[in-house]
Design a protein around this motif. Structure first.
Motif, mmCIF file in Angstrom:
data_model
loop_
_atom_site.group_PDB
_atom_site.id
_atom_site.type_symbol
_atom_site.label_atom_id
_atom_site.label_comp_id
_atom_site.label_asym_id
_atom_site.label_seq_id
_atom_site.Cartn_x
_atom_site.Cartn_y
_atom_site.Cartn_z
ATOM 1 N N MET A 1 1.109 -92.672 -24.656
ATOM 2 C CA MET A 1 1.327 -92.653 -23.223
ATOM 3 C C MET A 1 2.561 -93.468 -22.851
ATOM 4 N N ALA A 2 2.716 -94.615 -23.503
ATOM 5 C CA ALA A 2 3.867 -95.468 -23.201
ATOM 6 C C ALA A 2 5.169 -94.797 -23.622
ATOM 7 N N SER A 3 5.139 -94.060 -24.730
ATOM 8 C CA SER A 3 6.368 -93.415 -25.193
ATOM 9 C C SER A 3 6.834 -92.333 -24.220
ATOM 10 N N VAL A 4 5.915 -91.676 -23.553
ATOM 11 C CA VAL A 4 6.274 -90.663 -22.557
ATOM 12 C C VAL A 4 6.980 -91.343 -21.379
ATOM 13 N N PHE A 5 6.438 -92.486 -20.945
ATOM 14 C CA PHE A 5 7.053 -93.230 -19.848
ATOM 15 C C PHE A 5 8.447 -93.717 -20.231
ATOM 16 N N ALA A 9 11.946 -92.702 -18.437
ATOM 17 C CA ALA A 9 12.825 -93.727 -17.864
ATOM 18 C C ALA A 9 14.214 -93.636 -18.486
ATOM 19 N N ASN A 10 14.287 -93.419 -19.788
ATOM 20 C CA ASN A 10 15.570 -93.289 -20.469
ATOM 21 C C ASN A 10 16.328 -92.061 -19.968
ATOM 22 N N ALA A 11 15.627 -90.941 -19.784
ATOM 23 C CA ALA A 11 16.278 -89.732 -19.281
ATOM 24 C C ALA A 11 16.817 -89.957 -17.870
ATOM 25 N N LYS A 12 16.065 -90.683 -17.053
ATOM 26 C CA LYS A 12 16.511 -90.986 -15.685
ATOM 27 C C LYS A 12 17.755 -91.878 -15.704
ATOM 28 N N ILE A 13 17.752 -92.890 -16.561
ATOM 29 C CA ILE A 13 18.901 -93.802 -16.677
ATOM 30 C C ILE A 13 20.129 -93.041 -17.164
ATOM 31 N N ARG A 14 19.965 -92.216 -18.185
ATOM 32 C CA ARG A 14 21.098 -91.502 -18.783
ATOM 33 C C ARG A 14 21.638 -90.396 -17.888
ATOM 34 N N SER A 15 20.883 -89.958 -16.889
ATOM 35 C CA SER A 15 21.351 -88.881 -16.013
ATOM 36 C C SER A 15 22.394 -89.376 -15.007
ATOM 37 N N TRP A 18 26.655 -94.206 -13.768
ATOM 38 C CA TRP A 18 26.755 -95.644 -13.502
ATOM 39 C C TRP A 18 25.648 -96.416 -14.217
ATOM 40 N N THR A 19 24.410 -95.977 -14.101
ATOM 41 C CA THR A 19 23.318 -96.684 -14.783
ATOM 42 C C THR A 19 23.411 -96.506 -16.293
ATOM 43 N N ASP A 20 23.934 -95.353 -16.742
ATOM 44 C CA ASP A 20 24.133 -95.147 -18.175
ATOM 45 C C ASP A 20 25.106 -96.196 -18.723
ATOM 46 N N TYR A 21 26.210 -96.440 -17.989
ATOM 47 C CA TYR A 21 27.178 -97.455 -18.413
ATOM 48 C C TYR A 21 26.587 -98.856 -18.301
ATOM 49 N N PHE A 22 25.905 -99.146 -17.219
ATOM 50 C CA PHE A 22 25.330 -100.472 -16.977
ATOM 51 C C PHE A 22 24.274 -100.833 -18.020
ATOM 52 N N CYS A 23 23.601 -99.857 -18.567
ATOM 53 C CA CYS A 23 22.561 -100.105 -19.564
ATOM 54 C C CYS A 23 23.068 -99.948 -20.998
ATOM 55 N N SER A 24 24.378 -99.927 -21.179
ATOM 56 C CA SER A 24 24.930 -99.733 -22.524
ATOM 57 C C SER A 24 25.538 -101.018 -23.063
ATOM 58 N N THR A 25 25.812 -100.994 -24.360
ATOM 59 C CA THR A 25 26.482 -102.139 -24.979
ATOM 60 C C THR A 25 27.951 -102.216 -24.561
ATOM 61 N N HIS A 26 28.505 -101.120 -24.035
ATOM 62 C CA HIS A 26 29.877 -101.154 -23.529
ATOM 63 C C HIS A 26 29.990 -102.062 -22.313
#
Length: 139
Positions: A1-5, A9-15, A18-26
């Motif tokens: 269940m947690a892996s689905v969440f 959340a990852n798909a939402k961030i990566r879409s 701006w949030t994709d960049y903010f959540c990256s090592t870059h």
């Protein structure tokens, strides 16, 4: 269940770019690296006799190496480049202060200025290490 969440959340961030960049090592790599140049800038207000010449040289080489690396990665990380540019500049200033203090007469100029101030009756701030060296020379 947690892996689905987590996947959702990852798909939402990566879409969102701006949030994709903010959540990256870059973003977070340079953000955490900015503590090094900030510390070097803060150290410019301290006495130059506290500067380590070897460490300053190592940090200058580190800054220039990672300036090159930041442009070599795909995509180029301009935030990391800016961080290391500031670091190279700040460390170079520290290197100049070290050389001036230890090799170009900065220590002697300060002692002379303090002796002149003492002769005029003005308050004198003496570096303890230098004061001890002068005390030993008088004996």
């Amino acid at each position: 269940m947690a892996s689905v969440f987590i996947k959702a959340a990852n798909a939402k961030i990566r879409s969102n770019p701006w949030t994709d960049y903010f959540c990256s090592t870059h973003f977070w790599g340079p953000a955490s690296n900015f503590t090094i140049p900030l510390a070097a800038i803060a150290d410019t207000q301290k006495s130059p006799d506290l500067i380590s010449g070897k460490m300053t040289c190592a940090l200058i080489v580190y800054a220039f190496t990672f300036m090159r690396f930041s442009l070599a990665v795909i995509p180029p990380n301009r935030l990391l480049f800016g961080c290391h540019t500031i670091n190279a500049t700040a460390q170079s200033v520290q290197g100049y202060r070290f050389m001036d203090w230890h090799y170009w007469g900065g220590k002697e100029k300060k002692l002379l200025a303090e002796k002149e101030a003492a002769a005029k009756g003005q308050p004198v701030l003496v570096v303890k290490k230098v004061q001890n060296e002068n005390h030993l020379e008088k004996k």
